[in-house]
Design a protein around this motif. Structure first.
Motif, PDB file in Angstrom:
ATOM      1  N   LYS A  67       0.841  -1.211   0.000  1.00  0.00           N
ATOM      2  CA  LYS A  67       0.000   0.000   0.000  1.00  0.00           C
ATOM      3  C   LYS A  67       0.869   1.252   0.000  1.00  0.00           C
ATOM      4  CE  LYS A  67      -4.041  -1.849  -0.072  1.00  0.00           C
ATOM      5  NZ  LYS A  67      -4.883  -1.717  -1.254  1.00  0.00           N
ATOM      6  N   ASP A  68       1.932   1.254   0.800  1.00  0.00           N
ATOM      7  CA  ASP A  68       2.837   2.403   0.842  1.00  0.00           C
ATOM      8  C   ASP A  68       3.517   2.614  -0.505  1.00  0.00           C
ATOM      9  OD1 ASP A  68       2.126   2.767   3.475  1.00  0.00           O
ATOM     10  OD2 ASP A  68       4.103   2.308   4.304  1.00  0.00           O
ATOM     11  N   LEU A  71       0.983   4.073  -2.904  1.00  0.00           N
ATOM     12  CA  LEU A  71       0.748   5.481  -2.569  1.00  0.00           C
ATOM     13  C   LEU A  71       1.920   6.340  -3.043  1.00  0.00           C
ATOM     14  CD1 LEU A  71      -0.811   7.773  -1.260  1.00  0.00           C
ATOM     15  CD2 LEU A  71       0.190   7.090   0.944  1.00  0.00           C
ATOM     16  N   ALA A  74       1.759   6.802  -6.779  1.00  0.00           N
ATOM     17  CA  ALA A  74       0.690   7.733  -7.155  1.00  0.00           C
ATOM     18  C   ALA A  74       1.088   9.176  -6.852  1.00  0.00           C
ATOM     19  CB  ALA A  74      -0.604   7.377  -6.423  1.00  0.00           C
ATOM     20  N   VAL A  75       1.685   9.401  -5.689  1.00  0.00           N
ATOM     21  CA  VAL A  75       2.130  10.752  -5.327  1.00  0.00           C
ATOM     22  C   VAL A  75       3.184  11.240  -6.322  1.00  0.00           C
ATOM     23  CG1 VAL A  75       3.396  12.083  -3.594  1.00  0.00           C
ATOM     24  CG2 VAL A  75       1.530  10.598  -2.884  1.00  0.00           C
ATOM     25  N   THR A  99       8.502   8.385  -1.758  1.00  0.00           N
ATOM     26  CA  THR A  99       8.728   7.295  -0.799  1.00  0.00           C
ATOM     27  C   THR A  99       9.099   7.849   0.564  1.00  0.00           C
ATOM     28  OG1 THR A  99       9.375   5.759  -2.539  1.00  0.00           O
ATOM     29  CG2 THR A  99      10.158   5.252  -0.312  1.00  0.00           C
ATOM     30  N   VAL A 102       5.940   9.284   2.183  1.00  0.00           N
ATOM     31  CA  VAL A 102       5.070   8.238   2.714  1.00  0.00           C
ATOM     32  C   VAL A 102       5.662   7.665   4.003  1.00  0.00           C
ATOM     33  CG1 VAL A 102       4.116   5.930   2.277  1.00  0.00           C
ATOM     34  CG2 VAL A 102       4.002   7.694   0.501  1.00  0.00           C
ATOM     35  N   ARG A 106       3.880   7.549   7.593  1.00  0.00           N
ATOM     36  CA  ARG A 106       3.770   6.296   8.352  1.00  0.00           C
ATOM     37  C   ARG A 106       4.341   6.488   9.763  1.00  0.00           C
ATOM     38  NH1 ARG A 106       0.582   2.571   7.920  1.00  0.00           N
ATOM     39  NH2 ARG A 106       0.858   2.469   5.686  1.00  0.00           N
TER      40      ARG A 106
END
Length: 131
Positions: A67-68, A71, A74-75, A99, A102, A106
């Motif tokens: 999932k990370d 994400l 996508a970012v 990365t 994210v 997290r």
């Protein structure tokens, strides 16, 4: 991986080394693919197919990592690339920035209360995607 893609061997050079397992699932039957196994499915007839990924403590770290990574991609591709100051940066640089972003998000969840699905498992290290 789409094995029917005529360029599959160009896109995935190790594809020819893979050993395919082929099966036909009949009405009312279920097939389970272990975590991390690549799979490809084709309906041989008109049908309704339901696919379900199962989530548990056993695959929590892998689930969060995937999932990370999604994400971050996508970012990088849809947010950072649209930024006027970053649009000419190579994709690898944008993905690295995304990365790290994210990972910071997290880290912000650590120690907070809230829905379990958004918190890392106790003692879980920050996941880093490999380049």
């Amino acid at each position: 991986i789409d094995p029917l893609d005529p360029d599959v061997e160009k896109k995935w050079p190790d594809y020819t080394k893979a050993t395919p397992y082929i099966g036909v699932v009949e009405e009312g039957e279920t097939i389970v693919a272990p975590q991390g196994w690549w799979h490809y499915a084709v309906a041989l007839d008109a049908s309704v197919t339901i696919m379900r990924n199962f989530y548990s403590q056993g695959n929590h770290k892998e689930f969060v990592r995937r999932k990370d990574e999604a994400l971050a991609n996508a970012v990088a591709m849809h947010v950072l690339k649209a930024n006027a100051r970053l649009k000419n940066q190579p994709d690898s640089v944008l993905k690295e920035i995304a990365t790290k972003t994210v990972e910071k998000i997290r880290e912000g969840f650590r120690g907070r209360t809230g829905p379990h699905r958004f918190r890392p498992a106790p003692g879980e290290a920050t996941t880093k995607s490999s380049s």
